[in-house]
Design a protein around this motif. Structure first.
Motif: not given
Length: 401
Positions: A239-255
């Motif tokens: 669950n934590c790994t999926q959260l971290v991946k979602a946050l990282c992906d959100a960052v990279k999709s924006c910039n």
């Protein structure tokens, strides 16, 4: 950490029937910005400091916008004078925002009608500092805090929903935490990151070591039972790994040039077994973070985690991200009750911090150093002030070389 406080009131007010009203500065929608790469983020050696939310009690509470800007300007000049080039700005510590947000309510220390994140970014960049928005995705409000939160915010709606209060939101020791077992929770956390990056010219998004707040199986019993997983620890780490991946992906999709960084506990066993954070996976696999800042808040004589040995372990693990260990000026001059036989090292040796800094700056596998916290470096208690000042002098000389 912070933005311009965008609170999308048009739809919310229409929904609640409150009618059209003149909005305060805080409530005005923040303009969408075009992110531009910053040379700051690509510094060869990162020299950073954390500015936690507690600092805002001095800088914001009961003070004007001009007071706040002057405090921030002075602090950032202190940072640049020391040789630092990066600040981690706490913009969301308890599911409250020190920026304009339609997702989270206004931070408690902000008593004025202005946008602190916009000011902090502006003053940081003027001082030549990279500005990173520091958030706690999961740690939330107390019941009293929720009672003061407007019903237009998603978390207040979850708090009032009997199906989500106790599942999506779980109270542990008098404070509510988000449960990352649910996709909707992880999406809300990712949306919070997107909101920041769409409206603020930050150089990075940063999270620290607050993952699961308890080892009690009751925290997520329903989600675990529904998952079919055989092992609670593995379930929570995923669950934590999926959260971290979602946050990282959100960052990279924006910039794609924006930095996503994580500052976990320095003790790997505690990360894996107690907090359910698979930091070895995140540090050694592309796509989870750009920078790893383990909190190596240990002296050389620490019985459980001696500094040099612990650093070497992190250097072996961190093969994908840049390794930027965190150091603890807040321990200068005091006993360390968790250090075992090394408990008195920080109280008897006035050069622990500068010696650790020197070691990090000499390490090929370390990309820099970070200090917790601003107040510990620049506003120490009277009993340790002389030692801290001497350490700042030694560190300034190293960072200027």
């Amino acid at each position: 950490m912070r933005k311009s406080f965008t609170i999308v009131f048009t739809l919310l007010c229409a929904f609640s029937g409150c009618g059209r009203q003149e909005l305060s500065y805080w409530e005005q929608p923040a303009p969408q910005i075009l992110q531009t790469p910053k040379s700051f983020s690509m510094e060869k050696t990162i020299r950073a400091v954390w500015i936690p939310v507690m600092q805002y009690a001095e800088w914001m509470a009961g003070r004007t916008e001009s007071d706040f800007r002057e405090s921030v300007r002075s602090a950032f000049l202190n940072c640049s004078d020391l040789g630092l080039n990066t600040v981690f700005l706490h913009v969301r510590a308890y599911q409250d925002a020190y920026y304009a947000s339609s997702i989270y309510p206004k931070g408690a220390y902000l008593t004025g009608d202005y946008d602190p994140l916009t000011i902090m970014i502006d003053e940081a960049h003027k001082a030549g500092l990279s500005a990173h928005a520091w958030i706690n995705p999961l740690r939330g409000q107390t019941p009293e805090g929720f009672a003061r939160t407007d019903s237009r915010y998603p978390l207040r709606q979850w708090y009032d929903d009997t199906a989500k209060n106790g599942t999506y939101l779980v109270c542990v020791n008098g404070r509510y935490w988000l449960n990352p077992a649910y996709a909707e929770v992880r999406q809300l956390c990712a949306d919070g990151v997107t909101e920041i990056l769409e409206h603020y010219d930050v150089d990075g998004i940063h999270i620290d070591d607050y993952f699961y707040p308890t080892q009690d199986p009751a925290f997520d019993a329903d989600a675990f039972a529904a998952s079919g997983s055989a092992d609670l620890g593995d379930f929570r780490r995923e669950n934590c790994t999926q959260l971290v991946k979602a946050l990282c992906d959100a960052v990279k999709s924006c910039n794609s040039d924006c930095i996503f960084s994580i500052s976990p506990q320095g003790n790997q066993r505690i990360n894996y077994e107690a907090l359910y954070a698979d930091t070895a996976l995140w540090a050694g696999t592309p796509g989870y973070c750009d920078w790893m800042l383990p909190q190596l808040y240990y002296g050389f004589a620490n019985e459980t985690c001696p500094f040099t040995e612990t650093l070497e372990n992190w250097e072996k693990l961190t093969t994908s991200a840049r390794l930027i260990p965190g150091l603890a000026p807040y321990k200068i001059g005091i006993s360390d009750q968790w250090a075992g036989t090394g408990a008195e090292e920080w109280r008897t040796d006035p050069k622990v911090l500068s010696e650790e800094t020197a070691l990090l700056l000499s390490e090929e596998d370390a990309a820099g150093v970070a200090y917790y916290s601003y107040a510990s470096l620049f506003e120490p208690d009277a009993q340790s002030a002389a030692w801290v000042e001497a350490e700042r002098t030694r560190i300034r000389e190293m960072l200027s070389e």
